[in-house]
Motif scaffolding. Structure first.
Motif, PDB file in Angstrom:
ATOM      1  N   UNK A  40       6.104  -5.079  14.596  1.00 32.39           N
ATOM      2  CA  UNK A  40       6.258  -4.366  15.913  1.00 32.39           C
ATOM      3  C   UNK A  40       5.829  -5.422  16.821  1.00 32.39           C
ATOM      4  N   UNK A  41       6.327  -5.263  18.169  1.00 33.44           N
ATOM      5  CA  UNK A  41       6.253  -6.149  19.395  1.00 33.44           C
ATOM      6  C   UNK A  41       5.330  -5.571  20.533  1.00 33.44           C
ATOM      7  N   UNK A  42       4.535  -6.438  21.047  1.00 36.78           N
ATOM      8  CA  UNK A  42       3.647  -5.773  22.461  1.00 36.78           C
ATOM      9  C   UNK A  42       4.169  -6.732  23.349  1.00 36.78           C
ATOM     10  N   UNK A  43       4.505  -5.952  24.429  1.00 40.45           N
ATOM     11  CA  UNK A  43       4.976  -6.655  25.488  1.00 40.45           C
ATOM     12  C   UNK A  43       4.194  -6.602  26.894  1.00 40.45           C
ATOM     13  N   UNK A  44       3.995  -7.603  27.752  1.00 38.54           N
ATOM     14  CA  UNK A  44       2.992  -7.481  28.664  1.00 38.54           C
ATOM     15  C   UNK A  44       3.634  -8.613  29.986  1.00 38.54           C
ATOM     16  N   UNK A  45       3.726  -7.976  31.136  1.00 35.31           N
ATOM     17  CA  UNK A  45       4.027  -8.737  32.240  1.00 35.31           C
ATOM     18  C   UNK A  45       2.613  -9.254  32.818  1.00 35.31           C
ATOM     19  N   UNK A  46       2.836 -10.764  33.056  1.00 35.44           N
ATOM     20  CA  UNK A  46       1.724 -11.221  33.653  1.00 35.44           C
ATOM     21  C   UNK A  46       2.210 -11.963  35.000  1.00 35.44           C
ATOM     22  N   UNK A  62       9.149  -1.078   8.870  1.00 33.02           N
ATOM     23  CA  UNK A  62       8.571  -1.161   7.721  1.00 33.02           C
ATOM     24  C   UNK A  62       8.979  -2.287   6.720  1.00 33.02           C
ATOM     25  N   UNK A  63       8.225  -2.766   5.891  1.00 32.14           N
ATOM     26  CA  UNK A  63       8.588  -3.460   4.885  1.00 32.14           C
ATOM     27  C   UNK A  63       9.784  -4.523   5.248  1.00 32.14           C
ATOM     28  N   UNK A  64       9.672  -5.201   6.062  1.00 31.76           N
ATOM     29  CA  UNK A  64      10.711  -6.340   6.620  1.00 31.76           C
ATOM     30  C   UNK A  64      10.085  -7.461   7.092  1.00 31.76           C
ATOM     31  N   UNK A  92       3.120  -8.381  15.836  1.00 32.47           N
ATOM     32  CA  UNK A  92       2.239  -7.830  14.855  1.00 32.47           C
ATOM     33  C   UNK A  92       2.561  -6.981  13.649  1.00 32.47           C
ATOM     34  N   UNK A  93       1.752  -7.231  12.859  1.00 34.13           N
ATOM     35  CA  UNK A  93       2.041  -6.374  11.666  1.00 34.13           C
ATOM     36  C   UNK A  93       1.115  -5.256  11.414  1.00 34.13           C
ATOM     37  N   UNK A  94       1.616  -4.249  11.431  1.00 34.48           N
ATOM     38  CA  UNK A  94       1.123  -2.764  11.401  1.00 34.48           C
ATOM     39  C   UNK A  94       0.320  -2.576  10.074  1.00 34.48           C
ATOM     40  N   UNK A  95      -0.971  -2.467  10.287  1.00 31.14           N
ATOM     41  CA  UNK A  95      -1.785  -2.093   8.833  1.00 31.14           C
ATOM     42  C   UNK A  95      -2.328  -0.704   8.884  1.00 31.14           C
ATOM     43  N   UNK A  96      -1.789   0.091   8.362  1.00 33.55           N
ATOM     44  CA  UNK A  96      -2.357   1.611   8.443  1.00 33.55           C
ATOM     45  C   UNK A  96      -2.694   2.047   6.892  1.00 33.55           C
ATOM     46  N   UNK A  97      -3.925   2.110   6.807  1.00 32.86           N
ATOM     47  CA  UNK A  97      -4.499   2.904   5.842  1.00 32.86           C
ATOM     48  C   UNK A  97      -4.651   4.331   5.857  1.00 32.86           C
ATOM     49  N   UNK A  98      -4.669   5.051   5.060  1.00 35.32           N
ATOM     50  CA  UNK A  98      -4.666   6.666   5.206  1.00 35.32           C
ATOM     51  C   UNK A  98      -5.959   7.194   4.866  1.00 35.32           C
ATOM     52  N   UNK A  99      -7.019   7.408   5.526  1.00 32.23           N
ATOM     53  CA  UNK A  99      -8.096   7.750   5.226  1.00 32.23           C
ATOM     54  C   UNK A  99      -8.726   8.957   5.693  1.00 32.23           C
ATOM     55  N   UNK A 100      -7.808   9.689   6.221  1.00 33.51           N
ATOM     56  CA  UNK A 100      -8.304  11.122   7.121  1.00 33.51           C
ATOM     57  C   UNK A 100      -8.513  10.590   8.571  1.00 33.51           C
ATOM     58  N   UNK A 107      -7.477  -3.480  10.914  1.00 35.02           N
ATOM     59  CA  UNK A 107      -6.780  -4.266  12.097  1.00 35.02           C
ATOM     60  C   UNK A 107      -5.458  -4.699  11.788  1.00 35.02           C
ATOM     61  N   UNK A 108      -4.399  -4.768  12.768  1.00 37.79           N
ATOM     62  CA  UNK A 108      -3.425  -5.234  12.542  1.00 37.79           C
ATOM     63  C   UNK A 108      -3.229  -6.748  12.381  1.00 37.79           C
ATOM     64  N   UNK A 109      -2.249  -7.460  11.732  1.00 33.73           N
ATOM     65  CA  UNK A 109      -2.280  -8.891  11.668  1.00 33.73           C
ATOM     66  C   UNK A 109      -1.225  -9.308  12.684  1.00 33.73           C
ATOM     67  N   UNK A 110      -1.808 -10.793  13.152  1.00 32.48           N
ATOM     68  CA  UNK A 110      -1.096 -11.469  14.104  1.00 32.48           C
ATOM     69  C   UNK A 110      -0.002 -11.980  13.735  1.00 32.48           C
ATOM     70  N   UNK A 111       1.298 -11.871  14.079  1.00 33.06           N
ATOM     71  CA  UNK A 111       2.379 -12.726  13.580  1.00 33.06           C
ATOM     72  C   UNK A 111       2.950 -13.927  14.515  1.00 33.06           C
TER      73      UNK A 111
END
Length: 183
Positions: A40-46, A62-64, A92-100, A107-111
């Protein structure tokens, strides 16, 4: 093909709308054990070195390693006449573990990151220009030195609402495509 003179589309005052389309990315680094990422992409104006609110985010695909987002954003009434206007796009690479409780436990991984000098990409506040370019992701971000980065992200930029029409293929007046920051 342009109808009318170039001056018809150049504004003397900075525009009040900047349109952005985060189209897609290609050849991204694999960050998951599956050999893929969930980018996914995170966009910020500076503006003049100061991060502006809000910060935008595309959906995660997902998965690409070659996601397609086609996500449109508008930055309205920002200080585009300022000395420095940049768009910073971090992937970023979304990392999501399901733990309740709190589900998001990892933490998401930097791409990668790209920084666009908006005034260089769209000079003279010319609303007839559409910046449409593949930009190579960079590995340098002060918090992510040395992480594996690869690939490119395709973005489209335009001043005013013309950008959204052009991105959807309905540009009136006809749009000149700008292929490079340096062309």
């Amino acid at each position: 093909f342009i109808i009318g003179s170039r001056r018809d589309f150049i504004m003397s005052e900075p525009p009040t709308v900047l349109s952005l389309n985060v189209v897609e990315a290609r050849d991204l680094a694999a960050k998951d054990a599956t050999g893929y990422s969930d980018p996914y992409a995170e966009i910020r104006l500076v503006i003049n070195g100061k991060k502006q609110e809000p910060k935008y985010e595309t959906r995660a695909v997902t998965q690409t390693l070659n996601p397609v987002w086609k996500s449109n954003y508008r930055f309205i009434n920002a200080k585009f006449g300022a000395k420095s206007v940049q768009l910073v796009i971090k992937l970023w690479d979304r990392d999501k573990l399901f733990g309740g409780i709190g589900d998001h436990l990892q933490k998401d991984d930097f791409l990668g990151i790209v920084t666009i000098d908006v005034k260089a990409a769209l000079p003279d506040y010319d609303e007839s220009l559409l910046f449409d370019q593949w930009l190579t992701l960079q590995e340098y971000d002060k918090n992510h030195k040395g992480e594996k980065v690869s690939g490119d992200v395709r973005v489209q930029l335009s001043w005013g609402d013309l950008g959204v029409e052009a991105m959807e293929g309905v540009a009136t007046p006809p749009t000149k495509h700008r292929k490079s920051l340096f062309a």
